[in-house]
Design a protein around this motif. Structure first.
Motif, short mmCIF file in Angstrom:
data_model
loop_
_atom_site.label_atom_id
_atom_site.label_comp_id
_atom_site.label_asym_id
_atom_site.label_seq_id
_atom_site.Cartn_x
_atom_site.Cartn_y
_atom_site.Cartn_z
N GLY A 249 -8.88 -7.25 -2.59
CA GLY A 249 -8.78 -6.89 -4.00
C GLY A 249 -7.36 -6.65 -4.46
O GLY A 249 -6.40 -7.21 -3.92
N ASP A 250 -7.22 -5.80 -5.46
CA ASP A 250 -5.92 -5.48 -6.06
C ASP A 250 -4.95 -5.02 -4.97
O ASP A 250 -5.24 -4.09 -4.21
CB ASP A 250 -6.13 -4.37 -7.09
CG ASP A 250 -4.87 -4.02 -7.87
OD1 ASP A 250 -3.78 -4.56 -7.54
OD2 ASP A 250 -4.95 -3.21 -8.80
N PRO A 251 -3.75 -5.63 -4.87
CA PRO A 251 -2.83 -5.25 -3.80
C PRO A 251 -2.09 -3.94 -4.03
O PRO A 251 -1.50 -3.40 -3.08
CB PRO A 251 -1.84 -6.42 -3.77
CG PRO A 251 -1.82 -6.92 -5.18
CD PRO A 251 -3.24 -6.77 -5.67
N VAL A 252 -2.09 -3.42 -5.24
CA VAL A 252 -1.28 -2.22 -5.54
C VAL A 252 -1.63 -1.04 -4.64
O VAL A 252 -0.73 -0.35 -4.15
CB VAL A 252 -1.39 -1.84 -7.03
CG1 VAL A 252 -0.72 -0.49 -7.31
CG2 VAL A 252 -0.72 -2.92 -7.89
N PRO A 253 -2.92 -0.75 -4.36
CA PRO A 253 -3.22 0.38 -3.46
C PRO A 253 -2.66 0.22 -2.06
O PRO A 253 -2.55 1.21 -1.32
CB PRO A 253 -4.76 0.40 -3.45
CG PRO A 253 -5.17 -0.22 -4.74
CD PRO A 253 -4.14 -1.29 -4.97
N GLU A 254 -2.29 -0.99 -1.66
CA GLU A 254 -1.71 -1.19 -0.34
C GLU A 254 -0.41 -0.41 -0.16
O GLU A 254 -0.09 0.03 0.94
CB GLU A 254 -1.42 -2.68 -0.11
CG GLU A 254 -2.66 -3.55 -0.07
CD GLU A 254 -2.34 -5.03 0.15
OE1 GLU A 254 -3.28 -5.83 0.25
OE2 GLU A 254 -1.13 -5.37 0.24
N ILE A 255 0.32 -0.23 -1.26
CA ILE A 255 1.64 0.40 -1.17
C ILE A 255 1.50 1.89 -0.83
O ILE A 255 2.13 2.39 0.11
CB ILE A 255 2.42 0.22 -2.48
CG1 ILE A 255 2.49 -1.27 -2.86
CG2 ILE A 255 3.82 0.81 -2.34
CD1 ILE A 255 3.03 -2.16 -1.77
N ALA A 256 0.66 2.59 -1.58
CA ALA A 256 0.46 4.02 -1.29
C ALA A 256 -0.10 4.20 0.11
O ALA A 256 0.31 5.12 0.84
CB ALA A 256 -0.49 4.63 -2.33
N ALA A 257 -1.02 3.32 0.51
CA ALA A 257 -1.60 3.42 1.85
C ALA A 257 -0.53 3.24 2.92
O ALA A 257 -0.50 3.95 3.93
CB ALA A 257 -2.71 2.39 2.03
N GLY A 258 0.37 2.28 2.70
CA GLY A 258 1.45 2.04 3.67
C GLY A 258 2.37 3.23 3.81
O GLY A 258 2.70 3.65 4.93
#
Length: 389
Positions: A249-258
């Motif tokens: 899905g939307d890649p934006v949440p990947e940043i906070a998770a990283g």
């Protein structure tokens, strides 16, 4: 503030991606990948800008056909962060990306990502390497468990860590024989123990920087947990120079998770960490409300401080001392600790305000040192980029 000796980072070479440095002593970078068709330049740029706002430091776009190369040319001038072209099977797209220029005349991509096993043979891989060498553009050599060479599958029987590492070392040796050294390496698997062992074995044998991730991790919730287990285990071993949490899905949440994974592993702390004790029968303050309010009021802070909020007078005194700032509370009152030393007695109604006062005071105390260290780091980065260029 560290409470145990962390494993030193695996010492790797330094590789510049645009104006961003990977490897060496540089912080572990967090990156992502767009989900748009790259030839749709407007949609792709809008998603990249959202990723930039979230803190993404490097972004990858898919380039399966020539129209996507044109998309890279259209968007690169309007981005703040480095752009990576992801090449799937067609080596000609890698060659085209290495030649591509924006309207302003700059290179359209700062790095290419290839899986050599998918390019159609060693000669095609060599052609891409020569082009990248002559252009001075770095590449990520991506080895995936699902695309190993047939001779390695025949040798090992299945895509085990030994086979994946041998594949990576084989391509590195080929590239080096052509005078090319601007490499970043990934050894991705969906099976977490396999991925952890791959990176561990690789780090014993090679010092090119690594991109770490768990491929095909899954939906947002499980994918985040699975990536946390895998990426966390790898970076805790001192391995990894850039990471991506791959989510559906939307890649934006990947940043906070990283960034959360790096913060939890004490590898890169870019904002406050709030820890709280679990709910149990000993609680006699509204701990859930207090924690939620503290997190909300601290969400825009960037100081790397560890705050402990404990609603227990049994274990709270000892545990609160392990944080930069902490509260041990019970029976409607509590004690604020600063690095193990009690500094204030407060009532429950005053806890959040009092704690935030101490957080800001703590920030002012450490800010001059942090500013000095950041300036020194920037000087070192500029010097390194000058040498690389």
């Amino acid at each position: 503030m560290a409470y145990a000796t962390t494993t030193p980072r695996h010492k790797t070479k330094e590789v510049g991606i645009g104006d961003h440095l990977i490897g060496g002593e540089n912080p572990i970078s967090v990156q992502s990948m767009t989900t748009t068709n790259t030839f749709d330049a407007q949609a792709t740029l809008e998603q990249i800008q959202r990723l930039e706002e979230a803190g993404c430091e490097v972004v990858r776009v898919t380039v399966p056909k020539k129209e996507d190369v044109a998309g890279c040319e259209a968007i690169r001038d309007h981005m703040k962060i480095p752009l990576i072209a992801d090449i799937h099977y067609d080596y000609r797209m890698a060659l085209a990306c290495l030649e591509a220029r924006t309207p302003s005349g700059r290179r359209a991509v700062d790095k290419i990502r290839i899986n050599p096993g998918n390019l159609g043979g060693e000669e095609r891989f060599k052609e891409v390497v020569r082009k990248a060498r002559d252009a001075g553009v770095p590449m990520r050599i991506g080895v995936n468990s699902g695309s190993l060479e047939k001779d390695l599958i025949d040798k090992y029987g299945f895509p085990c860590p030994e086979a994946m590492v041998e594949s990576a070392l084989r391509y590195i040796e080929t590239a080096e024989s052509l005078g090319y050294k601007l490499m970043i390496v990934s050894l991705k698997a969906s099976h977490v123990p396999t991925a952890v062992e791959c990176y561990t074995q690789y780090a014993r044998q090679c010092d090119y920087p690594t991109h770490v991730g768990i491929t095909e991790a899954g939906s947002k919730d499980y994918g985040t947990l699975k990536s946390s287990a895998g990426i966390g285990a790898i970076v805790l071993r001192g391995i990894g120079d850039t990471i991506r949490v791959s989510l559906l899905g939307d890649p934006v949440p990947e940043i906070a998770a990283g960034f959360d994974i790096l913060r939890a592993c004490d590898r890169r702390v870019t904002k406050p960490e709030v820890v709280a004790c679990p709910t149990c029968g000993r609680l006699d303050i509204d701990l859930e409300r207090i924690v939620a309010e503290v997190e909300e009021r601290m969400k825009n802070l960037s100081n790397p401080i560890r705050v402990s909020i404990l609603g227990c007078l049994v274990n709270g005194f000892g545990e609160a001392k392990e944080a930069d700032l902490g509260i041990a509370a019970g029976a409607g009152k509590g004690i604020i600790f600063k690095r193990g030393i009690p500094i204030r007695h407060v009532k429950e109604a005053e806890m959040v305000d009092a704690l935030l006062e101490e957080v800001h005071r703590f920030d002012e105390e450490v800010k001059p040192l942090a500013s000095y260290l950041e300036k020194e780091k920037q000087k070192q980065n500029k010097a390194s980029l000058t040498v690389l260029n």
